[in-house]
Design a protein around this motif. Structure first.
Motif, PDB file in Angstrom:
ATOM      1  N   THR A  42       0.844  -1.188   0.000  1.00  0.00           N
ATOM      2  CA  THR A  42       0.000   0.000   0.000  1.00  0.00           C
ATOM      3  C   THR A  42       0.883   1.244   0.000  1.00  0.00           C
ATOM      4  O   THR A  42       1.899   1.282   0.676  1.00  0.00           O
ATOM      5  CB  THR A  42      -0.921   0.021   1.235  1.00  0.00           C
ATOM      6  OG1 THR A  42      -1.762  -1.132   1.219  1.00  0.00           O
ATOM      7  CG2 THR A  42      -1.790   1.262   1.271  1.00  0.00           C
ATOM      8  N   GLU A 156      -7.802   2.253  -3.422  1.00  0.00           N
ATOM      9  CA  GLU A 156      -8.089   2.070  -4.847  1.00  0.00           C
ATOM     10  C   GLU A 156      -6.908   1.370  -5.527  1.00  0.00           C
ATOM     11  O   GLU A 156      -5.796   1.327  -5.000  1.00  0.00           O
ATOM     12  CB  GLU A 156      -8.335   3.427  -5.506  1.00  0.00           C
ATOM     13  CG  GLU A 156      -9.549   4.161  -4.969  1.00  0.00           C
ATOM     14  CD  GLU A 156     -10.854   3.517  -5.397  1.00  0.00           C
ATOM     15  OE1 GLU A 156     -10.993   3.145  -6.576  1.00  0.00           O
ATOM     16  OE2 GLU A 156     -11.757   3.388  -4.555  1.00  0.00           O
ATOM     17  N   HIS A 157      -7.157   0.852  -6.707  1.00  0.00           N
ATOM     18  CA  HIS A 157      -6.112   0.191  -7.491  1.00  0.00           C
ATOM     19  C   HIS A 157      -5.766   1.068  -8.690  1.00  0.00           C
ATOM     20  O   HIS A 157      -6.651   1.627  -9.333  1.00  0.00           O
ATOM     21  CB  HIS A 157      -6.578  -1.182  -7.964  1.00  0.00           C
ATOM     22  CG  HIS A 157      -6.933  -2.100  -6.835  1.00  0.00           C
ATOM     23  ND1 HIS A 157      -6.002  -2.860  -6.175  1.00  0.00           N
ATOM     24  CD2 HIS A 157      -8.120  -2.359  -6.236  1.00  0.00           C
ATOM     25  CE1 HIS A 157      -6.597  -3.564  -5.222  1.00  0.00           C
ATOM     26  NE2 HIS A 157      -7.878  -3.278  -5.243  1.00  0.00           N
ATOM     27  N   HIS A 187      -3.720   0.591  -3.118  1.00  0.00           N
ATOM     28  CA  HIS A 187      -3.477  -0.754  -2.602  1.00  0.00           C
ATOM     29  C   HIS A 187      -3.115  -1.739  -3.717  1.00  0.00           C
ATOM     30  O   HIS A 187      -3.387  -1.495  -4.884  1.00  0.00           O
ATOM     31  CB  HIS A 187      -4.719  -1.239  -1.852  1.00  0.00           C
ATOM     32  CG  HIS A 187      -4.562  -2.577  -1.212  1.00  0.00           C
ATOM     33  ND1 HIS A 187      -5.546  -3.544  -1.250  1.00  0.00           N
ATOM     34  CD2 HIS A 187      -3.534  -3.120  -0.518  1.00  0.00           C
ATOM     35  CE1 HIS A 187      -5.125  -4.618  -0.608  1.00  0.00           C
ATOM     36  NE2 HIS A 187      -3.911  -4.397  -0.163  1.00  0.00           N
ATOM     37  N   GLN A 188      -2.514  -2.855  -3.308  1.00  0.00           N
ATOM     38  CA  GLN A 188      -2.122  -3.967  -4.190  1.00  0.00           C
ATOM     39  C   GLN A 188      -1.226  -3.483  -5.324  1.00  0.00           C
ATOM     40  O   GLN A 188      -1.523  -3.654  -6.504  1.00  0.00           O
ATOM     41  CB  GLN A 188      -3.353  -4.694  -4.748  1.00  0.00           C
ATOM     42  CG  GLN A 188      -3.895  -5.727  -3.802  1.00  0.00           C
ATOM     43  CD  GLN A 188      -4.860  -6.696  -4.466  1.00  0.00           C
ATOM     44  OE1 GLN A 188      -5.366  -6.449  -5.562  1.00  0.00           O
ATOM     45  NE2 GLN A 188      -5.126  -7.804  -3.818  1.00  0.00           N
ATOM     46  N   LEU A 189      -0.116  -2.883  -4.948  1.00  0.00           N
ATOM     47  CA  LEU A 189       0.780  -2.278  -5.916  1.00  0.00           C
ATOM     48  C   LEU A 189       2.044  -3.105  -6.091  1.00  0.00           C
ATOM     49  O   LEU A 189       2.761  -3.346  -5.130  1.00  0.00           O
ATOM     50  CB  LEU A 189       1.175  -0.868  -5.449  1.00  0.00           C
ATOM     51  CG  LEU A 189       0.013   0.099  -5.243  1.00  0.00           C
ATOM     52  CD1 LEU A 189       0.468   1.278  -4.415  1.00  0.00           C
ATOM     53  CD2 LEU A 189      -0.535   0.574  -6.583  1.00  0.00           C
ATOM     54  N   ARG A 228      -4.033  -8.635 -12.665  1.00  0.00           N
ATOM     55  CA  ARG A 228      -4.549  -9.387 -11.529  1.00  0.00           C
ATOM     56  C   ARG A 228      -5.679 -10.278 -12.022  1.00  0.00           C
ATOM     57  O   ARG A 228      -6.494  -9.857 -12.832  1.00  0.00           O
ATOM     58  CB  ARG A 228      -5.117  -8.467 -10.452  1.00  0.00           C
ATOM     59  CG  ARG A 228      -4.133  -7.803  -9.520  1.00  0.00           C
ATOM     60  CD  ARG A 228      -3.274  -6.776 -10.169  1.00  0.00           C
ATOM     61  NE  ARG A 228      -2.933  -5.696  -9.246  1.00  0.00           N
ATOM     62  CZ  ARG A 228      -2.244  -4.652  -9.606  1.00  0.00           C
ATOM     63  NH1 ARG A 228      -1.824  -4.536 -10.846  1.00  0.00           N
ATOM     64  NH2 ARG A 228      -1.969  -3.705  -8.742  1.00  0.00           N
ATOM     65  N   TRP A 231      -9.428  -8.768 -11.895  1.00  0.00           N
ATOM     66  CA  TRP A 231     -10.048  -7.777 -12.765  1.00  0.00           C
ATOM     67  C   TRP A 231     -10.544  -8.388 -14.059  1.00  0.00           C
ATOM     68  O   TRP A 231     -11.433  -7.869 -14.711  1.00  0.00           O
ATOM     69  CB  TRP A 231      -9.126  -6.598 -13.014  1.00  0.00           C
ATOM     70  CG  TRP A 231      -7.959  -6.810 -13.936  1.00  0.00           C
ATOM     71  CD1 TRP A 231      -6.674  -7.034 -13.573  1.00  0.00           C
ATOM     72  CD2 TRP A 231      -7.974  -6.794 -15.366  1.00  0.00           C
ATOM     73  NE1 TRP A 231      -5.876  -7.170 -14.680  1.00  0.00           N
ATOM     74  CE2 TRP A 231      -6.647  -7.033 -15.792  1.00  0.00           C
ATOM     75  CE3 TRP A 231      -8.971  -6.620 -16.325  1.00  0.00           C
ATOM     76  CZ2 TRP A 231      -6.295  -7.094 -17.131  1.00  0.00           C
ATOM     77  CZ3 TRP A 231      -8.609  -6.676 -17.665  1.00  0.00           C
ATOM     78  CH2 TRP A 231      -7.293  -6.902 -18.052  1.00  0.00           C
TER      79      TRP A 231
END
Length: 260
Positions: A42, A156-157, A187-189, A228, A231
Motif C-alpha cells: 500500500t 483504490e487500485h 493498494h495492491q501495488l 490481476r 479484474w
C-alpha cells in the motif's frame, strides 16, 4: 506465542500481527493524534490523509477530538469467516480493511491497548484476517465501533484509473475524473507502480494530487500494470481511457525513468 502457534504458517500466521503491532505503535509513540496501519503493498499520501481527517466535515472530530472521542475506521467491508459470520447473514458487522489503511485516533488506541493480550488468546482461532481481529477486539472489548465514514476512497487500485473499477466497488469511474478529491492510499501495488506513485508524489504539489491528476500522470508515463486475476473475471463500470492502456506480460512492466 510459540505455544499457540501465532505468527507461523504464512497467511495464517500473518493475520496475528496487527494487534501486537498496534500495541507496540502506541507504546512507542504514546501521544500521537492518529495511528495508521497499512499493508506493505500500500502507498500512503500523508498529505492527502491528513487533509481528509482535518477538513472533511464528517471526519473532523476524528482529528480534533483525538484525545477525547475514540474513533476507528477506514474503507469498510462486511465481516465474513470470522466469529461465525458468513456471507448473506444480514447482520454482519463492518471492519476497516487493512490494505486500504486502518486508522485509529489516540482515544481508540488507549481503549484498545489493555485488551490486546486477551484478544490474542481468543481471536486467532476464530478469525482468519488480522484486520477483522482489530475490529472485533475494539468492538467487543474496548467498546469502539467503526465510524460510518473515514478516509474516503482509500485502497483504490491504479489499474482502475483506466479500466474502471469492478461493478462491486463502491466508487465509480467518476472518481478518477475528480479534480477535487485527493488520493490518500492506493493498494495492491507491484514494485513498478510503487515507483510511479513515488515519482507522482515528488512531482506534484499536495493540493494537486487529485485522482484525475494521478490518472493523467500514469498515462503520460506509459503506465503498465501486472494483470490481476480478479479484474479479468469481474464486470466493470468502464473507464474513460480504456484504449490508452496496453497490457504487457506480467514480468515486463514499463519502468519509470531513473530519478536521482
Amino acid at each position: 506465542t510459540e505455544r499457540r502457534g501465532l505468527f507461523r504458517g504464512g497467511w495464517s500466521g500473518d493475520k496475528d500481527k496487527n494487534l501486537p503491532a498496534l500495541a507496540y505503535l502506541y507504546a512507542r509513540f504514546p501521544r500521537r493524534r492518529v495511528y495508521l496501519l497499512i499493508d506493505d503493498d500500500t502507498f500512503m499520501f500523508v498529505d492527502g490523509l491528513v487533509h481528509a481527517l482535518r477538513h472533511d466535515r464528517v471526519l473532523r472530530d476524528f482529528w480534533d477530538a483525538a484525545f477525547e472521542a475514540p474513533r476507528y475506521g477506514g474503507r469498510l467491508f462486511l465481516m465474513v469467516n470470522c466469529m461465525g459470520y458468513r456471507h448473506g447473514d444480514g447482520s454482519n458487522p463492518k471492519f476497516a480493511h487493512g490494505g486500504s489503511g486502518i486508522a485509529l485516533n489516540h482515544a481508540a488506541m488507549a481503549a484498545l491497548r489493555p485488551h490486546v493480550p486477551r484478544c490474542l488468546r481468543e481471536l486467532p482461532a476464530r478469525c482468519y484476517a488480522g484486520d477483522m481481529q482489530v475490529a472485533v477486539c475494539l468492538a467487543r472489548h474496548a467498546g469502539v465501533r467503526a465510524v460510518r465514514k473515514v478516509l474516503p476512497f482509500t485502497g483504490e487500485h491504479l489499474s482502475w484509473a483506466v479500466l474502471g473499477p469492478p461493478a462491486s466497488s463502491r466508487s465509480g469511474a467518476w472518481l478518477w475524473n475528480s479534480t477535487q478529491l485527493r488520493v490518500a492510499t492506493m493498494h495492491q501495488l507491484p514494485e513498478h507502480e510503487l515507483r510511479l506513485l513515488t515519482a507522482f508524489e515528488h512531482d506534484t504539489a499536495p493540493e494537486n494530487r487529485s485522482f484525475r491528476a494521478l490518472k493523467l500522470y500514469a498515462l503520460a508515463h506509459n503506465l503498465t500494470f501486472t494483470p490481476r486475476k480478479w479484474w479479468r473475471s469481474q464486470p466493470r463500470r468502464g473507464g474513460s481511457d480504456q484504449a490508452s492502456l496496453s497490457l504487457p506480460p506480467a514480468q515486463q512492466p514499463v519502468p519509470l525513468e531513473r530519478r536521482r
